[in-house]
Write a protein that holds these residues in place. Structure first.
Motif, PDB file in Angstrom:
ATOM      1  N   SER A 136      43.672  30.765  35.430  1.00 20.11           N
ATOM      2  CA  SER A 136      42.031  30.117  36.252  1.00 20.11           C
ATOM      3  C   SER A 136      41.922  28.558  35.525  1.00 20.11           C
ATOM      4  CB  SER A 136      40.517  31.154  36.426  1.00 20.11           C
ATOM      5  OG  SER A 136      41.018  32.020  36.807  1.00 20.11           O
ATOM      6  N   ARG A 198      51.170  29.696  39.315  1.00 12.75           N
ATOM      7  CA  ARG A 198      50.026  29.025  39.546  1.00 12.75           C
ATOM      8  C   ARG A 198      48.964  29.863  40.095  1.00 12.75           C
ATOM      9  NH1 ARG A 198      54.235  26.811  37.544  1.00 12.75           N
ATOM     10  NH2 ARG A 198      52.953  27.527  35.901  1.00 12.75           N
ATOM     11  N   ALA A 199      48.847  30.602  40.767  1.00  9.16           N
ATOM     12  CA  ALA A 199      48.461  30.882  41.679  1.00  9.16           C
ATOM     13  C   ALA A 199      47.114  31.288  40.351  1.00  9.16           C
ATOM     14  CB  ALA A 199      48.651  32.033  42.621  1.00  9.16           C
ATOM     15  N   ILE A 202      45.412  28.303  38.456  1.00 11.41           N
ATOM     16  CA  ILE A 202      44.849  26.913  39.089  1.00 11.41           C
ATOM     17  C   ILE A 202      42.938  28.269  39.057  1.00 11.41           C
ATOM     18  CG2 ILE A 202      44.870  25.496  41.328  1.00 11.41           C
ATOM     19  CD1 ILE A 202      47.568  25.677  41.138  1.00 11.41           C
ATOM     20  N   VAL A 204      39.816  29.342  41.028  1.00 13.23           N
ATOM     21  CA  VAL A 204      40.050  28.848  42.719  1.00 13.23           C
ATOM     22  C   VAL A 204      38.682  27.648  43.654  1.00 13.23           C
ATOM     23  CG1 VAL A 204      38.506  30.398  44.764  1.00 13.23           C
ATOM     24  CG2 VAL A 204      38.919  32.176  42.553  1.00 13.23           C
ATOM     25  N   CYS A 275      48.209  33.059  47.973  1.00 16.58           N
ATOM     26  CA  CYS A 275      46.810  33.160  47.169  1.00 16.58           C
ATOM     27  C   CYS A 275      46.492  31.473  47.588  1.00 16.58           C
ATOM     28  CB  CYS A 275      47.015  33.088  45.827  1.00 16.58           C
ATOM     29  SG  CYS A 275      47.409  34.855  45.491  1.00 16.58           S
ATOM     30  N   PHE A 276      47.213  31.198  47.905  1.00 10.99           N
ATOM     31  CA  PHE A 276      46.929  29.236  48.220  1.00 10.99           C
ATOM     32  C   PHE A 276      46.766  28.985  49.872  1.00 10.99           C
ATOM     33  CE2 PHE A 276      49.319  29.259  44.389  1.00 10.99           C
ATOM     34  CZ  PHE A 276      48.761  28.419  43.968  1.00 10.99           C
ATOM     35  N   LYS A 353      45.657  24.863  48.107  1.00 13.64           N
ATOM     36  CA  LYS A 353      44.672  24.800  47.714  1.00 13.64           C
ATOM     37  C   LYS A 353      44.376  26.695  47.633  1.00 13.64           C
ATOM     38  CE  LYS A 353      40.104  23.249  48.593  1.00 13.64           C
ATOM     39  NZ  LYS A 353      38.856  22.270  49.218  1.00 13.64           N
ATOM     40  N   ARG A 354      43.957  27.013  46.574  1.00 14.31           N
ATOM     41  CA  ARG A 354      44.104  27.719  45.278  1.00 14.31           C
ATOM     42  C   ARG A 354      42.529  28.647  45.974  1.00 14.31           C
ATOM     43  NH1 ARG A 354      43.773  32.571  44.294  1.00 14.31           N
ATOM     44  NH2 ARG A 354      43.896  33.227  42.259  1.00 14.31           N
ATOM     45  N   LYS A 355      43.301  29.763  47.135  1.00 18.96           N
ATOM     46  CA  LYS A 355      42.078  30.585  48.488  1.00 18.96           C
ATOM     47  C   LYS A 355      40.969  31.477  47.267  1.00 18.96           C
ATOM     48  CE  LYS A 355      45.231  32.312  51.138  1.00 18.96           C
ATOM     49  NZ  LYS A 355      46.019  33.100  51.903  1.00 18.96           N
TER      50      LYS A 355
END
Lengths: 355, 355
Positions: A136, A198-199, A202, A204, A275-276, A353-355
């Protein structure tokens, strides 16, 4: 197994990536406005920077510049404008991470960093097919002209007993369905690993923009301009095999680790990670902003800067000049095939976009 | 004015820093336990990592390895032990920033990163006499054998009309008080800039460890082992001026930008910034853990790896071999002066904490 590194030509000589990244530059211009729009509409800089007053940005597969500097500059200016429009009380500081394989020429990259930059710069060596950053820790990830590089050549292509053995060819453009599937499977595995990493990295609400070659749904690679160069390069290799300067075994054991997915393939891969959210996906013609006829010499030199490393590692550096001269000799064919291609929308612009 | 860069010799050849950092390695061994103790007793890893579960560490003036990797490995192992001893629920991730001038050989550094490292690595190009990181972003800063490099040669040393004109000398060891003061003033300015930048970058509660050459209070540089090498190098330059291979003007216009402060000077500079508490300050003999007589050749080669860049830039690379051969020819004098020095506690270990 460590992902293979195929670095762009370093330094700043006649064949360097720095002096021959014409296509990528055209690509950057074409996406400048799209990138700005994505930030204006979807990047919540105020809440992302609220805890540390810092925005951390990574450019994955940055190579040696100058394109990465131009794009990062545009990116930061867009973010600064967004910040002003949100009336944020203090402008966050920007921490930029330039990533590429450890064998990339970071010395050249570091020595050409813009002196008047509005950001703190760091270089991150390593494959993006794996973790590169703490959990993150990133707010924005950008990757341009990089994800079409496979982490490795699919093993089946070299296996004489496999139906995917790619004899006499250097790519899947004109090969059997089995060969194309081996490439597609490797790409899907690579994207899974890439997106998982990347999940993790990155935060949220953070955003990722991927720019890479892709095909419109329903268009085969042979109908697309992207394949023209690979075809002509392959012809040049085959000519040299006939003349004896490259052996048949050398040709059979070589495959370009490059894959061009379709729009649908990329959308499905992006969704399957979970996740995105896909904020936007678009295909454009990266050369639409260029004026005048196609400069075939510049296109070939661009490919030379990107491929010389991998070609000379396999075939030996002594054949490189001849190989690219032979490819340039086919300029007329290149231009006519290029003009007659039905599909020129070859550049994917994907916003996640990261959820 | 941008701080000047005097990079260590790159690559891994016979004169490279990588193969000739014997003294710095000895220094790392000597401080290993001190570093571990500082972390165990004073580094609150649990609270520092509580917000992001990440510990960010910078090594300022890291050069090209391998010493920086050994030290960073020890540092992280100490932090992991500290974390276990504090019963922290999750081990934080470690983000390491290797910093040196942009002209440092980062390609060599990146290609020799330990493959089994427990941290995410980044390289940060730029002078530590200025900001390198976002505000409050670092938790631990380490700098070894780097801060004695001045950001530039004090201008007065080159001014014929100044009482600090350093004619016929390459350093302040045997020069007038005015010359020594010009060096001291430049060092004080550099430290002020350095500490201001670090005060911005280090989070409250974060720690900084500085390891560098220093003198016990009341000991003059001429009484200390550190000056022996500079004296003998200066003699070699003067010999070459007499023989005509270096001109007098070249000698007069050269000064080594290296300064060795006293313990008291460093303590005062550390306090005057106001943002740090001095947690511990100590002088030790960096060679105390070495067995057997001093290896003069290794010491001279160590200095060559560190100084060849700046010497060849000024005098031309063609004089370097002769200069260091002449310096090696004085090994006997070197050894005897070394043995007779009254002070061998030459290595400062300073621990600061961000208030």
């Amino acid at each position: 197994m460590e992902a293979k590194a195929f670095p762009m030509n370093g330094g700043d000589g006649a064949y360097s990536y720095t002096k021959n990244s014409y296509y990528q530059r055209a690509a950057s211009y074409a996406v400048k406005e799209m990138l700005e729009e994505a930030i204006t509409e979807k990047f919540d800089i105020t809440s992302l920077s609220s805890s540390s007053n810092t925005i951390r940005i990574a450019d994955l597969g940055c190579s040696v510049g100058p394109n990465t500097f131009i794009t990062m500059q545009n990116l930061i200016e867009s973010m600064e404008r967004k910040c002003h429009s949100q009336d944020c009380t203090t402008m966050p500081e920007f921490h930029l991470f330039f990533n590429d394989h450890a064998s990339n020429d970071f010395n050249t990259l570091f020595n050409s960093l813009p002196p008047d930059r509005h950001y703190f710069a760091a270089g991150v060596p390593g494959s993006f097919h794996g973790r590169l950053f703490p959990k993150s820790s990133l707010h924005f990830v950008h990757s341009s002209c990089a994800l079409h590089w496979l982490s490795r050549v699919p093993e089946d292509l070299l296996d004489k007993s496999s139906p995917a053995w790619n004899k006499g060819r250097i790519h899947y453009t004109n090969s059997s369905e089995q060969v194309a599937n081996a490439y597609a499977n490797q790409f899907a595995k690579d994207m899974e690993v890439f997106l998982d990493a990347r999940a993790d990295e990155i935060a949220v609400g953070g955003m990722m923009v991927v720019i890479m070659p892709a095909l419109p749904d329903g268009v085969r690679l042979t109908q697309d301009v992207i394949c023209v160069f690979f075809d002509i390069l392959e012809q040049s290799v085959v000519d040299m095999v006939k003349l004896g300067s490259i052996s048949e075994a050398e040709l059979d054991s070589f495959n370009l680790p490059l894959y061009v997915p379709s729009l649908k393939e990329m959308t499905q891969l992006g969704q399957s990670n979970g996740c995105f959210s896909i904020e936007s996906v678009e295909l454009t013609d990266p050369l639409s902003k260029m004026v005048g006829p196609l400069n075939v010499r510049a296109v070939v030199m661009h490919f030379r800067a990107g491929l010389e490393g991998i070609l000379s590692k396999h075939f030996g550096s002594e054949i490189i000049d001849e190989l690219f001269e032979r490819t340039l000799d086919k300029s007329a064919e290149f231009s006519s095939r290029f003009e007659s291609c039905c599909s020129k929308d070859t550049q994917l612009f994907l916003v996640l976009k990261r959820k």
